[in-house]
Design a protein around this motif. Structure first.
Motif, PDB file in Angstrom:
ATOM      1  N   GLN A   1    -103.215 -45.113  83.744  1.00  0.00           N
ATOM      2  CA  GLN A   1    -104.004 -46.335  83.693  1.00  0.00           C
ATOM      3  C   GLN A   1    -105.371 -46.166  83.043  1.00  0.00           C
ATOM      4  O   GLN A   1    -106.072 -47.162  82.826  1.00  0.00           O
ATOM      5  CB  GLN A   1    -104.199 -46.879  85.122  1.00  0.00           C
ATOM      6  N   SER A   2    -105.762 -44.927  82.726  1.00  0.00           N
ATOM      7  CA  SER A   2    -107.145 -44.725  82.268  1.00  0.00           C
ATOM      8  C   SER A   2    -107.300 -43.748  81.104  1.00  0.00           C
ATOM      9  O   SER A   2    -108.405 -43.595  80.589  1.00  0.00           O
ATOM     10  CB  SER A   2    -108.003 -44.224  83.437  1.00  0.00           C
ATOM     11  N   TRP A   3    -106.230 -43.112  80.669  1.00  0.00           N
ATOM     12  CA  TRP A   3    -106.356 -42.059  79.671  1.00  0.00           C
ATOM     13  C   TRP A   3    -107.048 -42.537  78.403  1.00  0.00           C
ATOM     14  O   TRP A   3    -107.802 -41.801  77.763  1.00  0.00           O
ATOM     15  CB  TRP A   3    -104.972 -41.497  79.319  1.00  0.00           C
ATOM     16  N   PHE A   4    -106.813 -43.793  78.029  1.00  0.00           N
ATOM     17  CA  PHE A   4    -107.294 -44.340  76.754  1.00  0.00           C
ATOM     18  C   PHE A   4    -108.806 -44.549  76.730  1.00  0.00           C
ATOM     19  O   PHE A   4    -109.369 -44.840  75.673  1.00  0.00           O
ATOM     20  CB  PHE A   4    -106.580 -45.669  76.460  1.00  0.00           C
ATOM     21  N   SER A   5    -109.473 -44.386  77.875  1.00  0.00           N
ATOM     22  CA  SER A   5    -110.935 -44.511  77.913  1.00  0.00           C
ATOM     23  C   SER A   5    -111.591 -43.262  78.489  1.00  0.00           C
ATOM     24  O   SER A   5    -112.782 -43.287  78.792  1.00  0.00           O
ATOM     25  CB  SER A   5    -111.339 -45.731  78.746  1.00  0.00           C
ATOM     26  N   ASN A   6    -110.845 -42.187  78.605  1.00  0.00           N
ATOM     27  CA  ASN A   6    -111.343 -40.955  79.223  1.00  0.00           C
ATOM     28  C   ASN A   6    -111.456 -39.853  78.175  1.00  0.00           C
ATOM     29  O   ASN A   6    -110.432 -39.296  77.741  1.00  0.00           O
ATOM     30  CB  ASN A   6    -110.396 -40.527  80.350  1.00  0.00           C
TER      31      ASN A   6
ATOM     32  N   TYR B   1    -101.544 -36.735  80.071  1.00  0.00           N
ATOM     33  CA  TYR B   1    -101.732 -37.016  81.501  1.00  0.00           C
ATOM     34  C   TYR B   1    -101.782 -35.713  82.278  1.00  0.00           C
ATOM     35  O   TYR B   1    -100.982 -34.807  82.051  1.00  0.00           O
ATOM     36  CB  TYR B   1    -100.578 -37.858  82.061  1.00  0.00           C
ATOM     37  N   ARG B   2    -102.697 -35.667  83.242  1.00  0.00           N
ATOM     38  CA  ARG B   2    -102.739 -34.558  84.205  1.00  0.00           C
ATOM     39  C   ARG B   2    -102.076 -34.969  85.507  1.00  0.00           C
ATOM     40  O   ARG B   2    -101.301 -34.213  86.102  1.00  0.00           O
ATOM     41  CB  ARG B   2    -104.194 -34.154  84.472  1.00  0.00           C
ATOM     42  N   VAL B   3    -102.380 -36.182  85.959  1.00  0.00           N
ATOM     43  CA  VAL B   3    -101.851 -36.763  87.193  1.00  0.00           C
ATOM     44  C   VAL B   3    -101.474 -38.209  86.891  1.00  0.00           C
ATOM     45  O   VAL B   3    -101.895 -38.786  85.881  1.00  0.00           O
ATOM     46  CB  VAL B   3    -102.878 -36.699  88.342  1.00  0.00           C
ATOM     47  N   ARG B   4    -100.706 -38.817  87.791  1.00  0.00           N
ATOM     48  CA  ARG B   4    -100.204 -40.166  87.524  1.00  0.00           C
ATOM     49  C   ARG B   4    -101.315 -41.193  87.266  1.00  0.00           C
ATOM     50  O   ARG B   4    -101.146 -42.071  86.402  1.00  0.00           O
ATOM     51  CB  ARG B   4     -99.294 -40.629  88.662  1.00  0.00           C
TER      52      ARG B   4
ATOM     53  N   VAL C   1    -111.095 -43.345  72.227  1.00  0.00           N
ATOM     54  CA  VAL C   1    -110.199 -42.232  72.561  1.00  0.00           C
ATOM     55  C   VAL C   1    -108.853 -42.401  71.855  1.00  0.00           C
ATOM     56  O   VAL C   1    -108.297 -41.435  71.316  1.00  0.00           O
ATOM     57  CB  VAL C   1    -110.006 -42.126  74.089  1.00  0.00           C
ATOM     58  N   VAL C   2    -108.335 -43.615  71.841  1.00  0.00           N
ATOM     59  CA  VAL C   2    -107.067 -43.849  71.152  1.00  0.00           C
ATOM     60  C   VAL C   2    -107.235 -43.646  69.643  1.00  0.00           C
ATOM     61  O   VAL C   2    -106.373 -43.034  68.995  1.00  0.00           O
ATOM     62  CB  VAL C   2    -106.531 -45.264  71.460  1.00  0.00           C
ATOM     63  N   ARG C   3    -108.324 -44.143  69.099  1.00  0.00           N
ATOM     64  CA  ARG C   3    -108.563 -43.948  67.663  1.00  0.00           C
ATOM     65  C   ARG C   3    -108.583 -42.463  67.315  1.00  0.00           C
ATOM     66  O   ARG C   3    -107.943 -42.029  66.343  1.00  0.00           O
ATOM     67  CB  ARG C   3    -109.878 -44.603  67.242  1.00  0.00           C
ATOM     68  N   LYS C   4    -109.287 -41.677  68.100  1.00  0.00           N
ATOM     69  CA  LYS C   4    -109.359 -40.235  67.848  1.00  0.00           C
ATOM     70  C   LYS C   4    -107.986 -39.584  67.996  1.00  0.00           C
ATOM     71  O   LYS C   4    -107.636 -38.681  67.224  1.00  0.00           O
ATOM     72  CB  LYS C   4    -110.363 -39.595  68.803  1.00  0.00           C
ATOM     73  N   THR C   5    -107.214 -40.055  68.960  1.00  0.00           N
ATOM     74  CA  THR C   5    -105.878 -39.498  69.166  1.00  0.00           C
ATOM     75  C   THR C   5    -104.974 -39.794  67.982  1.00  0.00           C
ATOM     76  O   THR C   5    -104.244 -38.912  67.502  1.00  0.00           O
ATOM     77  CB  THR C   5    -105.272 -40.064  70.461  1.00  0.00           C
ATOM     78  N   VAL C   6    -105.000 -41.030  67.485  1.00  0.00           N
ATOM     79  CA  VAL C   6    -104.180 -41.397  66.331  1.00  0.00           C
ATOM     80  C   VAL C   6    -104.589 -40.579  65.109  1.00  0.00           C
ATOM     81  O   VAL C   6    -103.733 -40.031  64.395  1.00  0.00           O
ATOM     82  CB  VAL C   6    -104.288 -42.905  66.045  1.00  0.00           C
ATOM     83  N   ASN C   7    -105.876 -40.469  64.854  1.00  0.00           N
ATOM     84  CA  ASN C   7    -106.328 -39.702  63.699  1.00  0.00           C
ATOM     85  C   ASN C   7    -106.001 -38.216  63.835  1.00  0.00           C
ATOM     86  O   ASN C   7    -105.672 -37.547  62.846  1.00  0.00           O
ATOM     87  CB  ASN C   7    -107.831 -39.903  63.499  1.00  0.00           C
ATOM     88  N   PHE C   8    -106.088 -37.703  65.052  1.00  0.00           N
ATOM     89  CA  PHE C   8    -105.716 -36.307  65.299  1.00  0.00           C
ATOM     90  C   PHE C   8    -104.238 -36.097  64.972  1.00  0.00           C
ATOM     91  O   PHE C   8    -103.851 -35.104  64.345  1.00  0.00           O
ATOM     92  CB  PHE C   8    -105.999 -35.951  66.761  1.00  0.00           C
TER      93      PHE C   8
ATOM     94  N   VAL D   1    -112.098 -36.830  78.417  1.00  0.00           N
ATOM     95  CA  VAL D   1    -111.505 -35.568  78.864  1.00  0.00           C
ATOM     96  C   VAL D   1    -110.059 -35.446  78.390  1.00  0.00           C
ATOM     97  O   VAL D   1    -109.576 -34.344  78.108  1.00  0.00           O
ATOM     98  CB  VAL D   1    -111.591 -35.454  80.400  1.00  0.00           C
ATOM     99  N   ILE D   2    -109.381 -36.572  78.268  1.00  0.00           N
ATOM    100  CA  ILE D   2    -107.981 -36.541  77.840  1.00  0.00           C
ATOM    101  C   ILE D   2    -107.869 -36.070  76.398  1.00  0.00           C
ATOM    102  O   ILE D   2    -106.940 -35.326  76.051  1.00  0.00           O
ATOM    103  CB  ILE D   2    -107.330 -37.922  78.029  1.00  0.00           C
ATOM    104  N   PHE D   3    -108.797 -36.477  75.561  1.00  0.00           N
ATOM    105  CA  PHE D   3    -108.732 -35.984  74.185  1.00  0.00           C
ATOM    106  C   PHE D   3    -108.952 -34.475  74.139  1.00  0.00           C
ATOM    107  O   PHE D   3    -108.317 -33.771  73.342  1.00  0.00           O
ATOM    108  CB  PHE D   3    -109.758 -36.699  73.296  1.00  0.00           C
TER     109      PHE D   3
END
Length: 288
Positions: free
Chosen positions: A101-106, A94-97, A139-146, A108-110
């Motif tokens: 609600q949106s990190w899992f589809s953004n 997270y960068r901001v609050r 995005v979540v899949r990539k995060t888990v694999n990372f 940029v977060i990865f």
């Protein structure tokens, strides 16, 4: 209101520096590893590093799972080492609050996760929030694999469905389950622990552990007895009020930990965190 804010800070600092506490009274409370700590930095923290270190000393907290929004607060904790505090840093996606609600589809977060990881000292990713099908995104899949690729834990504020999605992405994932399902029935918690050997429950905000008079409920006593290696405790200092009540949070944990056999209490209070993180911390050089 500014003078009230300043006063509340001063009261907590004074408490940390010697107003009566468990430690000041000569007692030796069980050490605690706080496995859910946020030192948010928006744009500056509510308490200084000196103030939070005073709180940790006062309340016998010898280690923390450190996160912040954005990650500046974690950088500060890592950069201010103390001999009496073990800091285990996790990447907060997270960068901001509103990112909650949106990190899992953004995408940029990865990129943020990849950039933070290059600092070299992180042990995990999270705490992040997921509910139901939101955990099924790319995005979540990539995060888990990372996380699996780089030997990182995932700290997931997730419902039961989202936890299952994390393991569908990669069955080798290692998940610290923030709040352990909140009010999820103990039998469902046990079913997930049985199904996923690399799932640990973190107990902040978890209801049902104690009943009248702060007594452990039979269901949770049984869970702790059968799975003594699978639970952690944390403060979840996500708002300033949690910092203000930090001592009460730790006292409540110690209240029911004293009702367990000493070896089980020690594991939940700090031993399980040591078992999970110590070897990996030794492999992570700090590169700034």
């Amino acid at each position: 209101m500014s003078w009230m804010r300043s006063l509340s800070r001063a009261v907590i600092v004074l408490a940390g520096l010697g107003i009566p506490s468990l430690l000041a009274q000569g007692e030796r409370p069980i050490p605690i590893f706080d496995a859910h700590l946020h030192y948010n930095w928006e744009p500056t923290p509510y308490f200084t590093l000196e103030q939070v270190h005073a709180l940790f000393r006062q309340h016998g907290v010898t280690g923390i799972l450190a996160t912040s929004r954005p990650n500046d607060g974690t950088h500060a904790l890592v950069g201010s080492p103390r001999d009496d505090l073990w800091v285990v840093p996790f990447i907060r996606p997270y960068r901001v609050r509103p990112d909650v609600q949106s990190w899992f589809s953004n995408p940029v977060i990865f990129e943020l996760i990849e950039a933070e990881f290059r600092r070299g000292y992180y042990i995990g990713i999270g705490e992040f929030h997921l509910s139901g099908r939101a955990a099924a995104t790319e995005v979540v899949r990539k995060t888990v694999n990372f996380a699996v690729e780089h030997d990182l834990y995932l700290h997931a504020h997730a419902d039961e469905e989202a936890v299952e999605h994390l393991y569908r992405h990669n069955p080798k994932a290692r998940v610290i389950w923030a709040h352990t399902g909140f009010g999820l029935a103990p039998e469902r918690v046990e079913a997930l622990l049985k199904k996923h050997p690399d799932l640990w429950g973190e107990l902040s905000y978890r209801s049902g552990i104690t009943g009248a008079g702060g007594q452990l409920t039979p269901e949770w006593r049984d869970l702790f007895t059968r799975y003594p290696d699978r639970f952690l405790i944390g403060s979840d200092t996500w708002i300033n009020e949690r910092w203000a009540s930090y001592g009460d949070i730790m006292a409540q944990y110690r209240g029911w930990l004293r009702q367990l056999p000493p070896d089980i209490a020690a594991k939940i209070a700090h031993g399980n965190a040591r078992a999970l993180f110590e070897a990996r911390m030794q492999k992570r050089p700090i590169r700034g």
